[in-house]
Scaffold this active site. Sequence first.
Site, PDB file in Angstrom:
ATOM      1  N   CYS A 124       4.391   9.327   1.036  1.00 61.56           N
ATOM      2  CA  CYS A 124       3.097   9.945   0.785  1.00 61.56           C
ATOM      3  C   CYS A 124       3.226  10.910  -0.381  1.00 61.56           C
ATOM      4  O   CYS A 124       4.110  11.763  -0.404  1.00 61.56           O
ATOM      5  CB  CYS A 124       2.643  10.699   2.031  1.00 61.56           C
ATOM      6  SG  CYS A 124       1.156  11.677   1.748  1.00 61.56           S
ATOM      7  N   HIS A 177       8.733   6.663   8.871  1.00 62.31           N
ATOM      8  CA  HIS A 177       9.414   6.884   7.595  1.00 62.31           C
ATOM      9  C   HIS A 177      10.856   7.271   7.871  1.00 62.31           C
ATOM     10  O   HIS A 177      11.169   7.875   8.891  1.00 62.31           O
ATOM     11  CB  HIS A 177       8.693   7.969   6.783  1.00 62.31           C
ATOM     12  CG  HIS A 177       7.480   7.435   6.066  1.00 62.31           C
ATOM     13  ND1 HIS A 177       7.496   7.045   4.754  1.00 62.31           N
ATOM     14  CD2 HIS A 177       6.223   7.190   6.506  1.00 62.31           C
ATOM     15  CE1 HIS A 177       6.308   6.595   4.397  1.00 62.31           C
ATOM     16  NE2 HIS A 177       5.504   6.673   5.448  1.00 62.31           N
ATOM     17  N   ARG A 227       0.842  -1.199   0.000  1.00 63.35           N
ATOM     18  CA  ARG A 227       0.000   0.000   0.000  1.00 63.35           C
ATOM     19  C   ARG A 227       0.880   1.254   0.000  1.00 63.35           C
ATOM     20  O   ARG A 227       0.998   1.946  -0.997  1.00 63.35           O
ATOM     21  CB  ARG A 227      -0.951  -0.035   1.228  1.00 63.35           C
ATOM     22  CG  ARG A 227      -2.154   0.891   1.120  1.00 63.35           C
ATOM     23  CD  ARG A 227      -1.842   2.306   1.495  1.00 63.35           C
ATOM     24  NE  ARG A 227      -1.233   2.396   2.832  1.00 63.35           N
ATOM     25  CZ  ARG A 227      -0.601   3.473   3.276  1.00 63.35           C
ATOM     26  NH1 ARG A 227      -0.496   4.541   2.511  1.00 63.35           N
ATOM     27  NH2 ARG A 227      -0.050   3.498   4.481  1.00 63.35           N
ATOM     28  N   ASP A 228       1.540   1.513   1.101  1.00 65.03           N
ATOM     29  CA  ASP A 228       2.391   2.707   1.192  1.00 65.03           C
ATOM     30  C   ASP A 228       3.478   2.649   0.118  1.00 65.03           C
ATOM     31  O   ASP A 228       3.847   3.673  -0.469  1.00 65.03           O
ATOM     32  CB  ASP A 228       3.024   2.765   2.595  1.00 65.03           C
ATOM     33  CG  ASP A 228       3.380   4.171   3.022  1.00 65.03           C
ATOM     34  OD1 ASP A 228       3.635   5.002   2.151  1.00 65.03           O
ATOM     35  OD2 ASP A 228       3.408   4.434   4.236  1.00 65.03           O
TER      36      ASP A 228
END
Length: 303
Positions: free
Chosen positions: A239, A208, A14-15
């Site tokens: 992101c 992160h 996902r990320d």
Amino acid sequence: MSPATIILEEQGLRDGLQTIAVSIPAAQKLSWINQLIGAGLRRIQVTSFVHPRLVPQMADAEELVNALPKRDDVVFSALVLNIKGVERAIASGIRHLAISLSASNTHSLKNANISLEAARAAFKEMVALALQHQVTIRGGIQCAFGCRYEGAISEALVYDLVQHHLDCGVQELALADSTGMGNPLQVKRMVAQVLAKAGATPLALHLHNTENKGYANLCAAAEVGVRQFDTAFGGLGGCPFIKGATGNIATEDTSHMLMQMGYSTGVNISKVAAVSREMEVLLGKPLPGLLYKLADREDIRMT
Ligand code: ZN
């Protein structure tokens, strides 16, 4: 005495994939999911139910969830950003959702097009709907340790949002260092406060490595008792709505370090590294993680 267990939630699908321009077919994602389960991961965030125009890579969310292996011992989760996403997720049959809001009003406006105040109300509504359908929720707070637009985020605000999430009835909490601005002392201080507030509700950290402090922050959080972290194979991630955002802490690197420190993660690093190498080939460039480049080399002693 058996070593303390730390649970890693794999977020690469996902990320990791959300910012990749190359379109990856659902069959390829499924193959990686199965490889990651084979590598011992028991929590995998597989997709997000977001508008396909915003994140084309996640347009196959329903197809992917429908094709997931039937495994009672694996928690598959999906990210949702709004009530429409919750409705789609419920219809897909997924049993666990990550719902979050940003502690930064500016990031919230840019990322979700909604003010923090409105996001609180929307969060409550989303959680209520999911809970009505017996879907469990991890309630997250993005930019909990700093924001590229606003700078420092008030710690009191973060604690207030934690209480808000608990009041909404979430089963788990997550603090995200979406920008990688957090530092170990700050993480330790804030996490200790949140753990005290959370009581029996588990707390996960989403880190992160944008400023190269991801692993130091992980150690700081583990020291005060956090036992769940998000990681991504090969250190993928970032992101699209945060300036200069880079990858998550890597599953292989994190697991290797934790095992050296005496924790058990149940993760087979070589098997995760095989997935990272496939991704490296697909992208035609190295990933941010370091261990996957070594994990298979018999000429290097890893422990
Ligand atoms: Zn992230």
